[in-house]
Design an enzyme around this catalytic site. Structure first.
Site, PDB file in Angstrom:
ATOM      1  N   ASP A  10       0.881  -1.159   0.000  1.00 51.20           N
ATOM      2  CA  ASP A  10       0.000   0.000   0.000  1.00 51.20           C
ATOM      3  C   ASP A  10       0.928   1.221   0.000  1.00 51.20           C
ATOM      4  O   ASP A  10       2.118   1.095   0.304  1.00 51.20           O
ATOM      5  CB  ASP A  10      -0.854  -0.058   1.276  1.00 51.20           C
ATOM      6  N   LEU A  11       0.420   2.381  -0.345  1.00 47.19           N
ATOM      7  CA  LEU A  11       1.276   3.576  -0.391  1.00 47.19           C
ATOM      8  C   LEU A  11       1.091   4.458   0.851  1.00 47.19           C
ATOM      9  O   LEU A  11       1.991   4.604   1.679  1.00 47.19           O
ATOM     10  CB  LEU A  11       0.956   4.380  -1.659  1.00 47.19           C
ATOM     11  N   ASP A  12      -0.128   5.046   0.952  1.00 46.84           N
ATOM     12  CA  ASP A  12      -0.385   6.012   2.021  1.00 46.84           C
ATOM     13  C   ASP A  12      -0.313   5.319   3.380  1.00 46.84           C
ATOM     14  O   ASP A  12      -1.069   4.382   3.632  1.00 46.84           O
ATOM     15  CB  ASP A  12      -1.778   6.638   1.839  1.00 46.84           C
ATOM     16  N   THR A  18       1.054  10.141   4.443  1.00 53.15           N
ATOM     17  CA  THR A  18       0.125  11.145   3.900  1.00 53.15           C
ATOM     18  C   THR A  18      -1.221  11.133   4.635  1.00 53.15           C
ATOM     19  O   THR A  18      -2.083  11.956   4.319  1.00 53.15           O
ATOM     20  CB  THR A  18      -0.145  10.863   2.409  1.00 53.15           C
ATOM     21  N   LYS A  46      -8.595   5.253   6.151  1.00 50.35           N
ATOM     22  CA  LYS A  46      -7.327   4.759   5.616  1.00 50.35           C
ATOM     23  C   LYS A  46      -7.602   3.674   4.583  1.00 50.35           C
ATOM     24  O   LYS A  46      -8.281   2.695   4.885  1.00 50.35           O
ATOM     25  CB  LYS A  46      -6.428   4.236   6.740  1.00 50.35           C
ATOM     26  N   GLY A  47      -7.105   3.868   3.388  1.00 52.04           N
ATOM     27  CA  GLY A  47      -7.292   2.888   2.322  1.00 52.04           C
ATOM     28  C   GLY A  47      -8.626   3.017   1.607  1.00 52.04           C
ATOM     29  O   GLY A  47      -8.881   2.328   0.624  1.00 52.04           O
ATOM     30  N   VAL A  48      -9.473   3.900   2.099  1.00 51.39           N
ATOM     31  CA  VAL A  48     -10.824   4.053   1.537  1.00 51.39           C
ATOM     32  C   VAL A  48     -10.792   5.076   0.398  1.00 51.39           C
ATOM     33  O   VAL A  48     -10.142   6.117   0.513  1.00 51.39           O
ATOM     34  CB  VAL A  48     -11.795   4.477   2.672  1.00 51.39           C
ATOM     35  N   ARG A  50     -11.673   8.000  -2.470  1.00 46.82           N
ATOM     36  CA  ARG A  50     -12.093   9.394  -2.269  1.00 46.82           C
ATOM     37  C   ARG A  50     -13.615   9.491  -2.104  1.00 46.82           C
ATOM     38  O   ARG A  50     -14.109  10.128  -1.165  1.00 46.82           O
ATOM     39  CB  ARG A  50     -11.623  10.239  -3.461  1.00 46.82           C
ATOM     40  N   SER A 115      -2.437   0.565  -4.377  1.00 46.93           N
ATOM     41  CA  SER A 115      -2.928   1.739  -3.645  1.00 46.93           C
ATOM     42  C   SER A 115      -4.294   2.169  -4.158  1.00 46.93           C
ATOM     43  O   SER A 115      -4.565   2.090  -5.353  1.00 46.93           O
ATOM     44  CB  SER A 115      -1.937   2.896  -3.824  1.00 46.93           C
ATOM     45  N   ALA A 116      -5.123   2.674  -3.240  1.00 48.61           N
ATOM     46  CA  ALA A 116      -6.437   3.194  -3.630  1.00 48.61           C
ATOM     47  C   ALA A 116      -6.326   4.592  -4.228  1.00 48.61           C
ATOM     48  O   ALA A 116      -7.270   5.102  -4.831  1.00 48.61           O
ATOM     49  CB  ALA A 116      -7.337   3.254  -2.399  1.00 48.61           C
ATOM     50  N   SER A 117      -5.164   5.220  -4.070  1.00 50.95           N
ATOM     51  CA  SER A 117      -5.040   6.641  -4.434  1.00 50.95           C
ATOM     52  C   SER A 117      -4.891   6.861  -5.934  1.00 50.95           C
ATOM     53  O   SER A 117      -4.145   6.157  -6.606  1.00 50.95           O
ATOM     54  CB  SER A 117      -3.828   7.248  -3.730  1.00 50.95           C
ATOM     55  N   LYS A 118      -5.567   7.891  -6.416  1.00 49.58           N
ATOM     56  CA  LYS A 118      -5.400   8.299  -7.816  1.00 49.58           C
ATOM     57  C   LYS A 118      -4.151   9.165  -7.962  1.00 49.58           C
ATOM     58  O   LYS A 118      -3.766   9.533  -9.058  1.00 49.58           O
ATOM     59  CB  LYS A 118      -6.644   9.057  -8.279  1.00 49.58           C
ATOM     60  N   ASN A 119      -3.542   9.517  -6.835  1.00 48.45           N
ATOM     61  CA  ASN A 119      -2.332  10.351  -6.852  1.00 48.45           C
ATOM     62  C   ASN A 119      -1.074   9.518  -6.592  1.00 48.45           C
ATOM     63  O   ASN A 119      -0.011  10.083  -6.336  1.00 48.45           O
ATOM     64  CB  ASN A 119      -2.428  11.427  -5.763  1.00 48.45           C
ATOM     65  N   LYS A 146     -10.913  -0.898  -2.011  1.00 49.07           N
ATOM     66  CA  LYS A 146     -10.718  -1.702  -0.796  1.00 49.07           C
ATOM     67  C   LYS A 146     -11.918  -1.482   0.125  1.00 49.07           C
ATOM     68  O   LYS A 146     -12.400  -0.357   0.187  1.00 49.07           O
ATOM     69  CB  LYS A 146      -9.441  -1.253  -0.062  1.00 49.07           C
ATOM     70  N   GLU A 170       0.158  -3.176   4.698  1.00 48.08           N
ATOM     71  CA  GLU A 170      -1.013  -2.279   4.769  1.00 48.08           C
ATOM     72  C   GLU A 170      -1.118  -1.592   6.125  1.00 48.08           C
ATOM     73  O   GLU A 170      -0.867  -2.221   7.148  1.00 48.08           O
ATOM     74  CB  GLU A 170      -2.288  -3.125   4.628  1.00 48.08           C
ATOM     75  N   ASP A 171      -1.529  -0.328   6.121  1.00 50.33           N
ATOM     76  CA  ASP A 171      -1.759   0.361   7.404  1.00 50.33           C
ATOM     77  C   ASP A 171      -3.247   0.525   7.696  1.00 50.33           C
ATOM     78  O   ASP A 171      -3.598   1.012   8.768  1.00 50.33           O
ATOM     79  CB  ASP A 171      -1.119   1.755   7.405  1.00 50.33           C
TER      80      ASP A 171
HETATM   81  C1  BG6 Z   1      -5.685   5.776   0.117  1.00 51.43           C
HETATM   82  C2  BG6 Z   1      -5.758   6.621   1.361  1.00 51.43           C
HETATM   83  O1  BG6 Z   1      -4.393   5.307  -0.089  1.00 51.43           O
HETATM   84  O2  BG6 Z   1      -6.109   6.537  -1.018  1.00 51.43           O
HETATM   85  C3  BG6 Z   1      -7.149   7.207   1.530  1.00 51.43           C
HETATM   86  O3  BG6 Z   1      -5.423   5.831   2.489  1.00 51.43           O
HETATM   87  C4  BG6 Z   1      -7.539   7.977   0.261  1.00 51.43           C
HETATM   88  O4  BG6 Z   1      -7.173   8.054   2.651  1.00 51.43           O
HETATM   89  C5  BG6 Z   1      -7.427   7.056  -0.940  1.00 51.43           C
HETATM   90  O5  BG6 Z   1      -8.878   8.453   0.360  1.00 51.43           O
HETATM   91  C6  BG6 Z   1      -7.762   7.783  -2.249  1.00 51.43           C
HETATM   92  O6  BG6 Z   1      -6.781   8.738  -2.460  1.00 51.43           O
HETATM   93  P1  BG6 Z   1      -6.862   9.889  -3.539  1.00 51.43           P
HETATM   94  O7  BG6 Z   1      -5.480  10.484  -3.505  1.00 51.43           O
HETATM   95  O8  BG6 Z   1      -7.181   9.267  -4.853  1.00 51.43           O
HETATM   96  O9  BG6 Z   1      -7.925  10.830  -3.098  1.00 51.43           O
HETATM   97 MG    MG Z   2      -2.781   3.130   3.559  1.00 49.59          MG
END
Ligand code: BG6
Ligand code: MG
Length: 221
Positions: A10-12, A18, A46-48, A50, A115-119, A146, A170-171
């Site tokens: 996982d990233l964040d 972050t 966390k991991g959820v 946006r 990672s769930a993040s788009k960033n 997730k 994973e955190d």
């Molecule tokens: C996860 C974070 O990695 O990415 C969540 O733990 C976050 O907090 C999710 O909502 C989506 O991230 P982003 O950057 O696409 O808004």
């Molecule tokens: Mg995480």
């Protein structure tokens, strides 16, 4: 016991801290909407994704938004978050992570991101660690967030390795559930009282070597 063939990160909260940036960005939106939102509530985000995070906030405050206002809140939350990550540098990688990735890279154990993040790629580029990941799966490539297993299953598929040979780091509670739903073992990074459903828990990657992880993997059999 199957040999360990891949580590999926996982990233964040695992590679970079972050979670607080996400919290502060959501807190600004929550304040605007008069929703009480605490650090303890943030644990559930966390991991959820946006959208799921905003739905969690709205439920917390019993607030309903039009689809346009919902989109606008997600957009503004992300703009705020991007201003935080713009200032990140390689010094923001969590302690022990660069050394552990380097050791894995020199070994036969393969490396993927889930990672769930788009960033995610933006953040990895800022901290200079993108090149370690053979396969990068993030929020732009999956439909089901997730705790659905998609992000980890896609990671394993990209590496062409079966889930039973993959170990997830994973955190987040949702992320550990996602790993289990994918048929993978998960090491929780953080507090063992919060991550008590993980197969093992480490507070951080400080002093963590491949030998440490191999021992943990053996103990999971
Ligand atoms: C996860 C974070 O990695 O990415 C969540 O733990 C976050 O907090 C999710 O909502 C989506 O991230 P982003 O950057 O696409 O808004
Ligand atoms: Mg995480």
């Amino acid at each position: 016991m199957n040999p360990l063939q891949a580590c999926i990160f996982d990233l964040d909260g695992v590679i970079v801290d972050t979670a607080h940036f996400h919290y502060l960005s959501w807190k600004a939106i929550a304040d605007e909407l008069h929703i009480p939102f605490t650090i303890a509530d943030n644990e559930h985000l966390k991991g959820v994704s946006r959208a799921d995070s905003l739905n969690f906030l709205l439920k917390l405050g019993d607030v309903t938004l039009s689809p346009e206002a919902f989109e606008d809140c997600m957009k503004r939350k992300n703009e705020q978050f991007l201003t935080f990550i713009a200032g990140m540098t390689p010094a923001d990688a969590l302690n022990g992570i660069p050394e552990f990735l380097e050791e894995l890279k020199q070994s036969a154990v393969r490396i993927a991101l889930g990672s769930a993040s788009k960033n995610a790629v933006l953040i990895l580029d800022r901290i200079g660690l993108t090149h370690y990941f053979e396969v990068l799966i993030d929020g732009n490539q999956i439909k089901n967030a997730k705790p659905a297993p998609d992000v980890f299953l896609k990671g394993a598929e990209g590496l062409e390795i079966l889930p039973a040979y993959c170990l997830v780091f994973e955190d987040g509670i949702a992320g550990i559930e996602a790993a289990h739903n994918a048929g993978m073992k998960a090491v929780g990074i953080g507090d063992k009282n919060i991550l008590n459903m993980a197969d093992a828990v480490m507070p951080t990657f400080e002093q963590c070597t491949l030998a440490t992880i191999q021992n943990i993997w053996q103990s999971m059999s």
